[in-house]
Design a protein around this motif. Structure first.
Motif, PDB file in Angstrom:
ATOM      1  N   VAL A  76       0.842  -1.195   0.000  1.00  0.00           N
ATOM      2  CA  VAL A  76       0.000   0.000   0.000  1.00  0.00           C
ATOM      3  C   VAL A  76       0.877   1.245   0.000  1.00  0.00           C
ATOM      4  CG1 VAL A  76      -1.642   1.356   1.370  1.00  0.00           C
ATOM      5  CG2 VAL A  76      -2.031  -1.091   1.038  1.00  0.00           C
ATOM      6  N   GLU A  77       1.921   1.267   0.839  1.00  0.00           N
ATOM      7  CA  GLU A  77       2.825   2.421   0.893  1.00  0.00           C
ATOM      8  C   GLU A  77       3.474   2.703  -0.459  1.00  0.00           C
ATOM      9  OE1 GLU A  77       4.664   2.949   5.289  1.00  0.00           O
ATOM     10  OE2 GLU A  77       5.344   1.165   4.219  1.00  0.00           O
ATOM     11  N   GLN A  78       3.694   1.654  -1.242  1.00  0.00           N
ATOM     12  CA  GLN A  78       4.321   1.811  -2.550  1.00  0.00           C
ATOM     13  C   GLN A  78       3.304   2.006  -3.671  1.00  0.00           C
ATOM     14  OE1 GLN A  78       7.161  -1.350  -3.342  1.00  0.00           O
ATOM     15  NE2 GLN A  78       7.832  -1.330  -1.219  1.00  0.00           N
ATOM     16  N   GLY A  79       2.010   1.941  -3.328  1.00  0.00           N
ATOM     17  CA  GLY A  79       0.968   2.126  -4.335  1.00  0.00           C
ATOM     18  C   GLY A  79       0.874   0.986  -5.329  1.00  0.00           C
ATOM     19  N   ARG A  80       1.215  -0.216  -4.908  1.00  0.00           N
ATOM     20  CA  ARG A  80       1.216  -1.398  -5.781  1.00  0.00           C
ATOM     21  C   ARG A  80      -0.154  -2.081  -5.739  1.00  0.00           C
ATOM     22  NH1 ARG A  80       6.341  -2.021  -8.422  1.00  0.00           N
ATOM     23  NH2 ARG A  80       7.859  -1.083  -7.034  1.00  0.00           N
ATOM     24  N   THR A  81      -1.110  -1.491  -6.431  1.00  0.00           N
ATOM     25  CA  THR A  81      -2.504  -1.923  -6.373  1.00  0.00           C
ATOM     26  C   THR A  81      -2.695  -3.385  -6.751  1.00  0.00           C
ATOM     27  OG1 THR A  81      -3.156   0.335  -6.914  1.00  0.00           O
ATOM     28  CG2 THR A  81      -4.844  -1.357  -7.108  1.00  0.00           C
ATOM     29  N   ARG A 103      -1.125   2.342  12.485  1.00  0.00           N
ATOM     30  CA  ARG A 103      -1.599   2.586  11.118  1.00  0.00           C
ATOM     31  C   ARG A 103      -1.956   1.270  10.431  1.00  0.00           C
ATOM     32  NH1 ARG A 103       3.449   5.718   8.877  1.00  0.00           N
ATOM     33  NH2 ARG A 103       4.257   3.735   9.599  1.00  0.00           N
ATOM     34  N   THR A 104      -3.171   1.191   9.931  1.00  0.00           N
ATOM     35  CA  THR A 104      -3.610   0.035   9.153  1.00  0.00           C
ATOM     36  C   THR A 104      -3.278   0.291   7.683  1.00  0.00           C
ATOM     37  OG1 THR A 104      -5.788   0.997   8.724  1.00  0.00           O
ATOM     38  CG2 THR A 104      -5.551  -0.376  10.732  1.00  0.00           C
ATOM     39  N   PRO A 105      -3.361  -0.744   6.843  1.00  0.00           N
ATOM     40  CA  PRO A 105      -3.164  -0.492   5.413  1.00  0.00           C
ATOM     41  C   PRO A 105      -4.120   0.578   4.855  1.00  0.00           C
ATOM     42  CG  PRO A 105      -2.924  -2.816   5.851  1.00  0.00           C
ATOM     43  CD  PRO A 105      -3.415  -2.183   7.136  1.00  0.00           C
ATOM     44  N   LEU A 106      -5.383   0.591   5.310  1.00  0.00           N
ATOM     45  CA  LEU A 106      -6.322   1.619   4.848  1.00  0.00           C
ATOM     46  C   LEU A 106      -5.860   3.005   5.281  1.00  0.00           C
ATOM     47  CD1 LEU A 106      -8.903   2.456   3.427  1.00  0.00           C
ATOM     48  CD2 LEU A 106     -10.142   1.983   5.558  1.00  0.00           C
ATOM     49  N   VAL A 119      -9.508   1.314  -2.808  1.00  0.00           N
ATOM     50  CA  VAL A 119     -10.693   0.640  -3.366  1.00  0.00           C
ATOM     51  C   VAL A 119     -10.743  -0.844  -3.005  1.00  0.00           C
ATOM     52  CG1 VAL A 119     -11.863  -0.025  -5.509  1.00  0.00           C
ATOM     53  CG2 VAL A 119     -11.100   2.324  -5.182  1.00  0.00           C
ATOM     54  N   PRO A 120      -9.697  -1.644  -3.289  1.00  0.00           N
ATOM     55  CA  PRO A 120      -9.799  -3.058  -2.912  1.00  0.00           C
ATOM     56  C   PRO A 120      -9.823  -3.264  -1.393  1.00  0.00           C
ATOM     57  CG  PRO A 120      -7.632  -2.593  -3.848  1.00  0.00           C
ATOM     58  CD  PRO A 120      -8.480  -1.371  -4.048  1.00  0.00           C
ATOM     59  N   LEU A 121      -9.144  -2.399  -0.646  1.00  0.00           N
ATOM     60  CA  LEU A 121      -9.188  -2.513   0.819  1.00  0.00           C
ATOM     61  C   LEU A 121     -10.611  -2.284   1.318  1.00  0.00           C
ATOM     62  CD1 LEU A 121      -5.940  -0.541   1.666  1.00  0.00           C
ATOM     63  CD2 LEU A 121      -6.331  -2.966   2.150  1.00  0.00           C
ATOM     64  N   LEU A 122     -11.272  -1.269   0.781  1.00  0.00           N
ATOM     65  CA  LEU A 122     -12.631  -0.940   1.202  1.00  0.00           C
ATOM     66  C   LEU A 122     -13.645  -2.002   0.795  1.00  0.00           C
ATOM     67  CD1 LEU A 122     -12.513   2.876   0.436  1.00  0.00           C
ATOM     68  CD2 LEU A 122     -12.732   1.816   2.702  1.00  0.00           C
ATOM     69  N   SER A 123     -13.294  -2.806  -0.180  1.00  0.00           N
ATOM     70  CA  SER A 123     -14.179  -3.890  -0.630  1.00  0.00           C
ATOM     71  C   SER A 123     -13.975  -5.176   0.163  1.00  0.00           C
ATOM     72  CB  SER A 123     -13.923  -4.184  -2.115  1.00  0.00           C
ATOM     73  OG  SER A 123     -14.169  -3.035  -2.878  1.00  0.00           O
ATOM     74  N   THR A 124     -13.014  -5.182   1.051  1.00  0.00           N
ATOM     75  CA  THR A 124     -12.688  -6.382   1.807  1.00  0.00           C
ATOM     76  C   THR A 124     -13.639  -6.545   2.996  1.00  0.00           C
ATOM     77  OG1 THR A 124     -10.371  -6.127   1.194  1.00  0.00           O
ATOM     78  CG2 THR A 124     -10.848  -7.583   3.052  1.00  0.00           C
ATOM     79  N   PRO A 125     -14.293  -7.707   3.096  1.00  0.00           N
ATOM     80  CA  PRO A 125     -15.176  -7.929   4.247  1.00  0.00           C
ATOM     81  C   PRO A 125     -14.403  -7.787   5.558  1.00  0.00           C
ATOM     82  CG  PRO A 125     -15.468  -9.650   2.599  1.00  0.00           C
ATOM     83  CD  PRO A 125     -14.278  -8.838   2.179  1.00  0.00           C
ATOM     84  N   GLY A 126     -15.019  -7.108   6.516  1.00  0.00           N
ATOM     85  CA  GLY A 126     -14.405  -6.952   7.829  1.00  0.00           C
ATOM     86  C   GLY A 126     -13.482  -5.759   7.969  1.00  0.00           C
ATOM     87  N   ILE A 127     -13.339  -4.959   6.916  1.00  0.00           N
ATOM     88  CA  ILE A 127     -12.457  -3.790   7.008  1.00  0.00           C
ATOM     89  C   ILE A 127     -12.983  -2.857   8.105  1.00  0.00           C
ATOM     90  CG2 ILE A 127     -13.672  -2.498   5.190  1.00  0.00           C
ATOM     91  CD1 ILE A 127      -9.910  -2.378   5.541  1.00  0.00           C
ATOM     92  N   ASP A 128     -12.082  -2.384   8.950  1.00  0.00           N
ATOM     93  CA  ASP A 128     -12.443  -1.478  10.032  1.00  0.00           C
ATOM     94  C   ASP A 128     -12.169  -0.051   9.578  1.00  0.00           C
ATOM     95  OD1 ASP A 128     -12.808  -0.018  12.359  1.00  0.00           O
ATOM     96  OD2 ASP A 128     -11.600  -1.349  13.608  1.00  0.00           O
ATOM     97  N   LEU A 129     -13.226   0.675   9.279  1.00  0.00           N
ATOM     98  CA  LEU A 129     -13.103   2.044   8.790  1.00  0.00           C
ATOM     99  C   LEU A 129     -12.775   3.043   9.893  1.00  0.00           C
ATOM    100  CD1 LEU A 129     -16.264   2.102   6.510  1.00  0.00           C
ATOM    101  CD2 LEU A 129     -13.913   1.618   5.827  1.00  0.00           C
ATOM    102  N   PRO A 139      -8.713   6.583   9.269  1.00  0.00           N
ATOM    103  CA  PRO A 139      -8.310   6.804   7.875  1.00  0.00           C
ATOM    104  C   PRO A 139      -9.032   7.996   7.229  1.00  0.00           C
ATOM    105  CG  PRO A 139      -8.531   4.465   8.281  1.00  0.00           C
ATOM    106  CD  PRO A 139      -9.043   5.166   9.514  1.00  0.00           C
ATOM    107  N   LEU A 140     -10.335   8.157   7.498  1.00  0.00           N
ATOM    108  CA  LEU A 140     -11.084   9.284   6.929  1.00  0.00           C
ATOM    109  C   LEU A 140     -10.507  10.616   7.403  1.00  0.00           C
ATOM    110  CD1 LEU A 140     -13.414  10.504   5.326  1.00  0.00           C
ATOM    111  CD2 LEU A 140     -14.853  10.209   7.355  1.00  0.00           C
ATOM    112  N   LEU A 141     -10.261  10.737   8.696  1.00  0.00           N
ATOM    113  CA  LEU A 141      -9.719  11.991   9.224  1.00  0.00           C
ATOM    114  C   LEU A 141      -8.318  12.273   8.675  1.00  0.00           C
ATOM    115  CD1 LEU A 141     -10.944  11.941  12.923  1.00  0.00           C
ATOM    116  CD2 LEU A 141     -11.818  13.301  11.005  1.00  0.00           C
ATOM    117  N   LYS A 142      -7.528  11.217   8.485  1.00  0.00           N
ATOM    118  CA  LYS A 142      -6.184  11.412   7.926  1.00  0.00           C
ATOM    119  C   LYS A 142      -6.275  11.934   6.502  1.00  0.00           C
ATOM    120  CE  LYS A 142      -1.781  11.354   8.346  1.00  0.00           C
ATOM    121  NZ  LYS A 142      -1.107  12.184   9.327  1.00  0.00           N
ATOM    122  N   ALA A 143      -7.155  11.334   5.699  1.00  0.00           N
ATOM    123  CA  ALA A 143      -7.312  11.795   4.315  1.00  0.00           C
ATOM    124  C   ALA A 143      -7.790  13.245   4.282  1.00  0.00           C
ATOM    125  CB  ALA A 143      -8.292  10.885   3.571  1.00  0.00           C
TER     126      ALA A 143
END
Length: 186
Positions: A76-81, A103-106, A119-129, A139-143
């Motif tokens: 994620v840090e390298q942007g390797r989608t 820090r999580t990957p998101l 996008v793929p992280l947000l589509s993953t079941p169980g992702i903690d927003l 993650p939202l506040l950081k963005a």
């Protein structure tokens, strides 16, 4: 360091492939610093080696360094989608694993503005927003704090979808449901 570790660290995909074909090879064997070939290949950005190592049955995709960073954090840090997507497809991946800074990957995707990784992280079941890093931000506040509106928009849309019930239940109405306000106005 093992020969597989050195080949992965150096990006020698042909050597990695040859070594992985050797009977008895341990693809997850870590060096003295507890770093695996998958982790070092991820850190160095050697995608050919990463892909080959991910094909190994039972590979530990949640292996971390002393800072708690996993291959998913690094990609994620390298942007390797594409590799992020591949890692997310591995059973047992911990998408909510936090590093030593919380820090999580998101969170990292939001911090770097890598919407294509979000996008793929947000589509993953169980992702903690809403998981907060040690800086107290989600993650939202950081963005939002970095002015990264595309990542913020994606996270907010995911929050909205997760919070929206399919239909509102009327208290005491048994099986009866009423459509959401948006449905009744259509």
């Amino acid at each position: 360091d093992t020969p597989l570790y050195r080949a992965a660290a150096g990006g020698h995909a042909a050597c990695v492939q040859l070594l992985l074909g050797t009977p008895g090879i341990e693809a997850d064997l870590r060096n003295k610093q507890q770093i695996s070939p998958l982790w070092v290949a991820s850190r160095e950005g050697h995608m050919g080696c990463v892909r080959q190592l991910l094909e190994q049955p039972g590979i530990d995709v949640n292996v971390e360094d002393a800072s708690g960073r996993t291959p998913l954090h690094l990609m994620v840090e390298q942007g390797r989608t594409e590799v992020v997507k591949r890692l997310l497809s591995v059973p047992g991946i911990d998408v909510n694993k936090a590093d030593a800074e919380g820090r999580t990957p998101l969170y990292l995707a939001a911090e770097k503005g890598f919407a294509e990784c979000a996008v793929p992280l947000l589509s993953t079941p169980g992702i903690d927003l809403h998981k907060k890093a040690k800086d107290g931000r989600t993650p939202l506040l950081k963005a939002l704090s970095k002015g990264l509106s595309e990542c913020a928009r994606l996270i907010r849309e995911t929050e909205t979808r997760a919070a929206a019930p399919e239909k509102k239940q009327i208290a005491g109405a048994g099986d009866k449901t009423v459509p959401r306000e948006s449905e009744s106005q259509a």
